[in-house]
Design a protein around this motif. Structure first.
Motif, PDB file in Angstrom:
ATOM      1  N   GLU A 232     -13.628  24.332   2.749  1.00 57.71           N
ATOM      2  CA  GLU A 232     -14.681  25.367   3.262  1.00 57.71           C
ATOM      3  C   GLU A 232     -14.613  26.539   2.095  1.00 57.71           C
ATOM      4  OE1 GLU A 232     -15.196  26.418   7.201  1.00 57.71           O
ATOM      5  OE2 GLU A 232     -13.797  24.719   7.664  1.00 57.71           O
TER       6      GLU A 232
ATOM      7  N   HIS B  98     -12.225  30.118   4.624  1.00 57.15           N
ATOM      8  CA  HIS B  98     -13.678  29.842   5.041  1.00 57.15           C
ATOM      9  C   HIS B  98     -14.601  30.655   4.132  1.00 57.15           C
ATOM     10  CE1 HIS B  98     -12.029  28.052   8.425  1.00 57.15           C
ATOM     11  NE2 HIS B  98     -11.311  28.949   9.075  1.00 57.15           N
TER      12      HIS B  98
ATOM     13  N   GLY C 150     -16.618  26.822  -0.621  1.00 55.08           N
ATOM     14  CA  GLY C 150     -18.164  26.789  -1.272  1.00 55.08           C
ATOM     15  C   GLY C 150     -17.858  26.881  -2.676  1.00 55.08           C
ATOM     16  N   GLN C 151     -18.710  27.723  -3.371  1.00 52.40           N
ATOM     17  CA  GLN C 151     -18.955  27.736  -4.703  1.00 52.40           C
ATOM     18  C   GLN C 151     -17.663  28.029  -5.635  1.00 52.40           C
ATOM     19  OE1 GLN C 151     -22.126  30.472  -5.594  1.00 52.40           O
ATOM     20  NE2 GLN C 151     -20.751  32.497  -5.027  1.00 52.40           N
TER      21      GLN C 151
ATOM     22  N   GLU D 134     -16.748  29.818   2.137  1.00 56.75           N
ATOM     23  CA  GLU D 134     -18.130  29.228   2.070  1.00 56.75           C
ATOM     24  C   GLU D 134     -19.032  29.837   3.314  1.00 56.75           C
ATOM     25  OE1 GLU D 134     -20.281  24.828   1.605  1.00 56.75           O
ATOM     26  OE2 GLU D 134     -18.268  24.907   2.595  1.00 56.75           O
TER      27      GLU D 134
ATOM     28  N   SER E  83     -14.770  26.958  -4.971  1.00 56.56           N
ATOM     29  CA  SER E  83     -13.865  25.794  -4.812  1.00 56.56           C
ATOM     30  C   SER E  83     -13.203  25.377  -6.067  1.00 56.56           C
ATOM     31  CB  SER E  83     -14.438  24.544  -3.966  1.00 56.56           C
ATOM     32  OG  SER E  83     -13.395  23.599  -4.002  1.00 56.56           O
TER      33      SER E  83
END
Length: 424
Positions: free
Chosen positions: A346, A178, A348-349, A180, A351
């Motif tokens: 999940e 998680h 985010g940047q 993100e 990934s």
């Protein structure tokens, strides 16, 4: 209606429901809301199906004496759960972490129920709705409740701890899950540590992994704790005896052979042993409880069929759990190994970077086949077999069936990669 009055009604009918499809007799219905549903609209149906009371928060749906209008049905559910938890006075063990929460919860439950009347979170009902629903399954005869707490953003664990008021707590680990929502790895550490912050602030007891430097540092100055370690003599020594494929544990003079695959499950077993010993469960009962636990629901399951050995670990995934799963699979004794890896969500940047690193790790391990599934893995620079969708993979496997070898299947829940079992 005050919570005390509602609680008296609950004691007479101690069943709560939030889904009319699951009502099969007397209960108290809470009209919860979501992005795509409004439970208030089902209050009348709930009453027709047997609910003695419907808790609603929109006056339009009031239907007489059997509906109770409150300002917020979810908060009322949560307030009732805390009131009931304190009414029963049950000892409550809470746990959170990035990986292994549900398996650890089940192991702790298996160990403690050999001696105590216990309840535990069902499945992964570990959020702001699942936790109160679990608390409401406690009864005055319940000795210990094991409550799993999940989170994907800051302050969530703090809220759940305030809601449940745990007496004891344990954090499995801090991993790349998680990212993100938490805002990176440091955000994960801060967010999960909210459990320790709550327990310390309320002078409660903490179980911990003394081999985790993050946990050791955070709890260094706190007195009400006990930890396990592979080699630190200040803590409870529990020895790792291997994992090929099942985890073996040295506990004093006893060898415990679990049915859990992967060295990463060693810590989960240690937590159950540490907590069981604290609550004075006899060693022979703990050994039997851990050895008898069989994982299910796509969590580290070992499946053998038609010449294939399959490690199914498709319940969930993040970079941390993916990394250790690949490392453990590499150490398994087998001549021909194939991995199917599905997207991790999940992140985010981070990934793209995290998927690239996992793809490179899988390639370097020398497996006979590496299959990457999902849009994120498809965009990596990898020589592996890449498939943008599961349908693309399905078409490939129909033309190139897998008939032998040892297989690892690992992915986030949203990929439903266990569907591969129908193709091989």
């Amino acid at each position: 209606m005050e919570i005390a009055a509602l609680h008296r009604l609950f004691l007479e009918t101690p069943i709560v429901c939030t889904d009319t499809r699951k009502i099969d007799g007397p209960c108290i219905f809470f009209a919860l809301k979501g992005e795509n549903f409004n439970g208030n609209a089902y209050a009348r149906e709930a009453l027709k199906k047997g609910a003695i009371l419907a808790i609603i928060d929109e006056e339009y749906y009031a239907t007489g004496n059997h509906t109770v209008l409150v300002s917020n049905a979810l908060k009322t559910l949560q307030d009732l759960a805390l009131y009931h938890r304190n009414y029963c006075g049950t000892k409550l063990v809470a746990l959170t972490g990035s990986n292994g929460k549900t398996t650890t919860k089940e192991l702790i439950h298996n160990v403690l129920k050999t001696r105590y009347n216990t309840i535990a979170t069902k499945g992964n009902l570990n959020n702001h709705i699942g936790v109160p629903l679990t608390l409401l399954t406690i009864n005055p005869e319940t000795d210990i409740a094991i409550i799993e707490m999940g989170a994907n953003h800051q302050k969530e664990i703090a809220f759940l701890c305030k809601l449940a008021e745990p007496d004891y707590g344990y954090i499995t680990n801090f991993g790349k899950a998680h990212l993100e929502g938490f805002g990176g790895v440091q955000g994960v550490i801060k967010g999960k540590s909210e459990m320790y912050d709550h327990l310390i602030a309320h002078d409660k007891f903490i179980f911990f992994n003394a081999d985790d430097p993050i946990q050791l540092q955070k709890l260094n100055a706190y007195g009400r704790k006990t930890g396990y370690s592979r080699d630190k003599s200040d803590y409870r020594i529990i020895r790792f005896l291997g994992a090929d494929p099942f985890v073996k544990i040295g506990f004093d003079q006893t060898t415990i052979t679990s049915q859990l695959i992967g060295a990463y499950n060693f810590g989960n077993c240690c937590a159950a042993l540490l907590i069981g010993e604290y609550f004075e469960v006899p060693p022979e009962d703990m050994k039997r409880a851990i050895e008898n636990y069989v994982p299910e629901a796509n969590r580290s399951q070992l499946i053998k069929r038609d010449g294939l050995t399959i490690v199914l670990d498709a319940y969930n995934a993040n970079p941390s759990s993916m990394k250790v799963a690949l490392e453990n699979f590499k150490d398994m004794e087998a001549e021909y190994k194939i991995v199917f890896l599905g997207d991790m969500f999940e992140l985010g940047q981070d990934s793209a970077m995290e998927h690239q690193q996992i793809a490179e790790q899988a390639e370097k391990m020398g497996y006979q086949g590496v299959f990457l599934v999902g849009e994120h893995f498809f965009d990596t620079a990898s020589r592996a077999h890449k498939f943008k969708t599961f349908e693309d993979l399905k078409d490939y496997l129909r033309k190139h069936p897998v008939t032998e070898g040892t297989i690892l299947i690992k992915a986030s829940r949203g990929m439903a990669l266990e569907r591969i079992l129908d193709l091989i």
